[in-house]
Design an enzyme around this catalytic site. Structure first.
Site, mmCIF file in Angstrom:
data_model
loop_
_atom_site.group_PDB
_atom_site.id
_atom_site.type_symbol
_atom_site.label_atom_id
_atom_site.label_comp_id
_atom_site.label_asym_id
_atom_site.label_seq_id
_atom_site.Cartn_x
_atom_site.Cartn_y
_atom_site.Cartn_z
ATOM 1 N N CYS A 2 0.825 -1.184 0.000
ATOM 2 C CA CYS A 2 0.000 0.000 0.000
ATOM 3 C C CYS A 2 0.868 1.246 0.000
ATOM 4 C CB CYS A 2 -0.903 0.002 1.232
ATOM 5 S SG CYS A 2 -1.829 -1.538 1.441
ATOM 6 N N LEU A 49 -3.583 -1.624 -1.817
ATOM 7 C CA LEU A 49 -3.496 -2.653 -2.841
ATOM 8 C C LEU A 49 -3.816 -3.957 -2.130
ATOM 9 C CD1 LEU A 49 -2.720 -3.388 -5.797
ATOM 10 C CD2 LEU A 49 -0.393 -3.783 -4.968
ATOM 11 N N ILE A 51 -4.073 -7.562 -0.991
ATOM 12 C CA ILE A 51 -3.309 -8.791 -1.204
ATOM 13 C C ILE A 51 -3.742 -9.883 -0.223
ATOM 14 C CG2 ILE A 51 -1.001 -9.819 -1.231
ATOM 15 C CD1 ILE A 51 -1.421 -7.786 -3.455
ATOM 16 N N ASN A 73 2.230 -0.238 5.289
ATOM 17 C CA ASN A 73 2.624 -0.597 3.929
ATOM 18 C C ASN A 73 3.579 -1.773 4.017
ATOM 19 O OD1 ASN A 73 3.532 -0.692 1.248
ATOM 20 N ND2 ASN A 73 5.030 0.937 1.579
ATOM 21 N N GLU A 75 4.189 -6.353 4.029
ATOM 22 C CA GLU A 75 3.672 -7.691 4.339
ATOM 23 C C GLU A 75 4.450 -8.263 5.516
ATOM 24 O OE1 GLU A 75 1.083 -8.829 2.868
ATOM 25 O OE2 GLU A 75 1.002 -7.685 0.994
ATOM 26 N N VAL A 280 12.337 -8.967 -19.560
ATOM 27 C CA VAL A 280 12.463 -7.971 -20.629
ATOM 28 C C VAL A 280 13.893 -7.980 -21.145
ATOM 29 C CG1 VAL A 280 10.611 -6.464 -19.810
ATOM 30 C CG2 VAL A 280 12.964 -6.102 -18.987
ATOM 31 N N SER A 353 11.234 -11.526 -6.557
ATOM 32 C CA SER A 353 12.406 -11.059 -7.291
ATOM 33 C C SER A 353 13.670 -11.403 -6.517
ATOM 34 C CB SER A 353 12.294 -9.543 -7.533
ATOM 35 O OG SER A 353 13.261 -9.099 -8.452
ATOM 36 N N GLY A 354 14.827 -11.249 -7.163
ATOM 37 C CA GLY A 354 16.072 -11.760 -6.589
ATOM 38 C C GLY A 354 16.963 -10.750 -5.914
#
Length: 608
Positions: A2, A49, A51, A73, A75, A280, A353-354
């Site tokens: 958020c 947002l 989740i 904001n 998790e 990408v 992600s890493g």
């Protein structure tokens, strides 16, 4: 995931209107819903947002007697175990969200709540009886938190653009930040590019009471090598990372994964057992990792979604990128993150992600320097200094010149992070304004002093964990993903993973063979050996090629003639950098890019 913002300001008129304006600036961080708390002392704003606990997890959130108000904001990945402990103590939960764990946890533990958490977060809790605001930022700085404090006014937010909506916050460029940025390529100081606006450092909390702000550190990584065989550590790494990846999948919506050709994202993708990866690349074979990602995705049975970024798309979005970042960032890969986040957001709400593996496990190629050059450092330093002096006196470049110069310096003198764009003298020569910014080593020494008895490799890791990681890597990850209302999670940056990584002997991190040595061995258990041992590339971007092309050379040259360029820089020096690069005399691409990104950012926030 958020966005939060708010203030403690007892004199403010139009409180609701101002708080709403602040919230509107970060609507991209939480397009699903919003909420406000306003009283005579404080205003707390929230954009959501959804989740976890999509139906009932709205904020602001209150405790039973409504004394405490929370906006959050992030998790909390271990919220269920904390919740069960609090239920045993008699707390009654109205929702199944991780947010409610924070507010009841604060009731029970006070500021010690932070020691119980495992996750990424930036949150505030307002005590409307004692008129106290408590706030905290997570251990590694995954989630951002900015604030402005002046006398009896305190303003905070997930993004600076939100804070600037408060009428009492000045809109003045911090020129000292500009000078440091020219060296580091990111905003390297506690005070941001806006005078009076600061970052709350990772692993810190604050208490605002009676208009007095107290900031304290509650956690830091402690590097202490421990005994153990390589095989034992590889077992621990694989087990702990695997468990962390599963914990980071907790969600009531689908989770995807970013995937490049490197070992970090490949490790996560190979273990997360999801359905979608996202990649990408560019239409230049030297700057395209799509084929690697497709091959690995096929092998592990996951669909890969990918996009080729055209040069026109890349250059067109650059001003938008700098606006989103809040502060100028000269890392070219930020744009690649923008496009891969855009791609992922059309399929999922959460991605893994890493980020963080390099800092924890010793992954950057520069970390090998102390190992590779150990033989040279056996030469008495006085002789190395003499050789460096002779090398510097030679006016033209030659093979080995940089090696001799760097070899004469201590790690504290030669390493200020993964980017070292302009030297202190170079930035003085190019700037058209007098500043009193400290030498870069004065900025880094506060961290080096804490690991003065550690190896050079560990010193570099410690510095990067405190500067490069939150200042560049995590900043662009958060801002680029949240620009597309996408939650990005980083399972390497977990307290339990960190506990293992900080115990690794140096030889299990870097050696003559490779970087991230033990972690790569763990990764081999989950993916092809060739992928686990692949050299680090990051998101390669062909800016050095583009800057030699007429179209983009002229685009940058035009920006070097603007009023802002003339105000802050000696433009003849900028043109020299550009022309030297174009003719192939010197690769000045990073220097040019650093100045160009500042000018684009300045154009977004300061209108001439």
């Amino acid at each position: 995931m958020c966005g939060i913002c708010g203030f403690v300001d007892r004199k403010l008129d139009n409180r609701q209107e101002i708080l709403t304006n602040m919230m509107d600036k970060i609507i991209h961080r939480g397009p699903d819903s919003c909420g406000q708390y306003i009283d005579d002392d404080a205003g707390l704003g929230f954009r959501r947002l959804s989740i976890i606990d999509i139906e009932e997890g709205a904020q602001p959130m209150y405790n039973k007697d409504r004394r405490y108000t929370l906006t959050f904001n992030g998790e909390i990945y271990n919220y269920q175990s904390i919740r069960n402990k609090l239920i045993e103590k008699g707390y009654i939960f109205a929702t199944h969200s991780d947010s409610e764990v924070l507010i009841h946890g604060y009731e029970e533990y006070g500021t010690d709540l932070l020691s119980h958490l495992r996750g990424m977060f930036a949150f505030v809790i307002w005590d409307n009886e004692e008129k106290v605001l408590f706030g905290a930022r997570d251990f590694f700085g995954i989630k951002p938190f900015y604030y402005y404090k002046d006398n009896d006014i305190f303003v905070y937010g997930s993004e600076i653009k939100s804070i600037l909506e408060h009428p009492e916050v000045p809109h003045i460029l911090n020129e000292n930040a500009l000078e440091q940025y020219l060296t580091f390529q990111y905003s390297a100081m506690a005070e941001t590019f806006f005078q009076g606006v600061y970052k709350l450092a990772p692993g810190h909390f604050f208490i605002l009471k009676d208009d007095c702000l107290e900031v304290k550190r509650y956690w830091e990584p402690i590097f202490n090598e421990a005994s153990g065989t390589l095989e034992e550590y590889v077992d621990l790494i694989d087990e702990t990372i695997g468990e962390s990846i599963q914990a980071h999948k907790i969600s009531d919506v689908e989770v995807g994964c970013f995937l490049s050709s490197g070992v970090d994202s490949s490790y996560v993708a190979s273990c997360f057992k999801g359905d979608k990866t996202f990649t990408v690349g560019f239409d230049n074979t030297n700057y395209n990792e799509i084929s690697y990602a497709q091959e690995l995705s096929k092998e592990i049975g996951i669909d890969n979604y990918h996009k080729v970024i055209t040069p026109e798309e890349y250059w067109k979005v650059l001003p938008t990128i700098q606006y989103i970042m809040d502060e100028p960032l000269a890392d070219p890969s930020a744009v690649a993150l923008y496009f891969v986040s855009q791609l992922a957001s059309s399929h999922v709400k959460v991605v893994l992600s890493g980020e963080g593996a390099d800092e924890l496990f010793g992954g950057y190629n520069i970390y090998k320097e102390p190992v590779d050059n150990a033989f040279y450092h056996k030469i008495p330093r006085a002789l190395r200094v003499l050789l460096a002096t002779v090398a510097q006196a030679i006016p033209f470049p030659f093979k080995g010149k940089n090696f001799l110069i760097r070899g004469s310096k201590t790690i504290e003198e030669r390493f200020v992070g993964n980017a070292y764009i302009f030297t202190p003298q170079e930035r003085k020569d190019i700037l058209n304004i007098p500043t009193d910014a400290p030498n870069p080593t004065e900025v880094t020494n506060q961290f080096y002093q804490k690991v003065s008895n550690k190896s050079d490799v560990t010193k570099m890791q410690y510095l990067d964990m405190h500067m490069w990681l939150p200042g560049d890597i995590l900043l662009k990850a958060d801002k680029m993903s949240m620009a597309h209302s996408l939650e990005l999670r980083v399972p390497f940056l977990d307290k339990e993973v960190c506990n293992i990584a900080t115990k690794l002997p140096v030889e299990y991190k870097v050696n003559k063979e490779n970087t991230k040595y033990a972690m790569r061995l763990a990764a081999q258990r989950n993916m092809p050996k060739s992928t686990a041992n692949k050299k680090k590339l990051g998101f390669p971007v062909p800016i050095r090629v583009w800057l030699k092309e007429d179209k983009y050379y002229n685009t940058v040259k035009a920006s070097f003639t603007t009023p802002a360029a003339k105000r802050y820089f000696k433009t003849e020096g900028l043109f020299a950098l550009l022309d030297e690069h174009r003719t192939g005399k010197v690769d000045n691409s990073r220097k040019i890019w650093t100045v160009y990104m500042f000018l684009l950012w300045y154009g977004e926030y300061f209108k001439d």
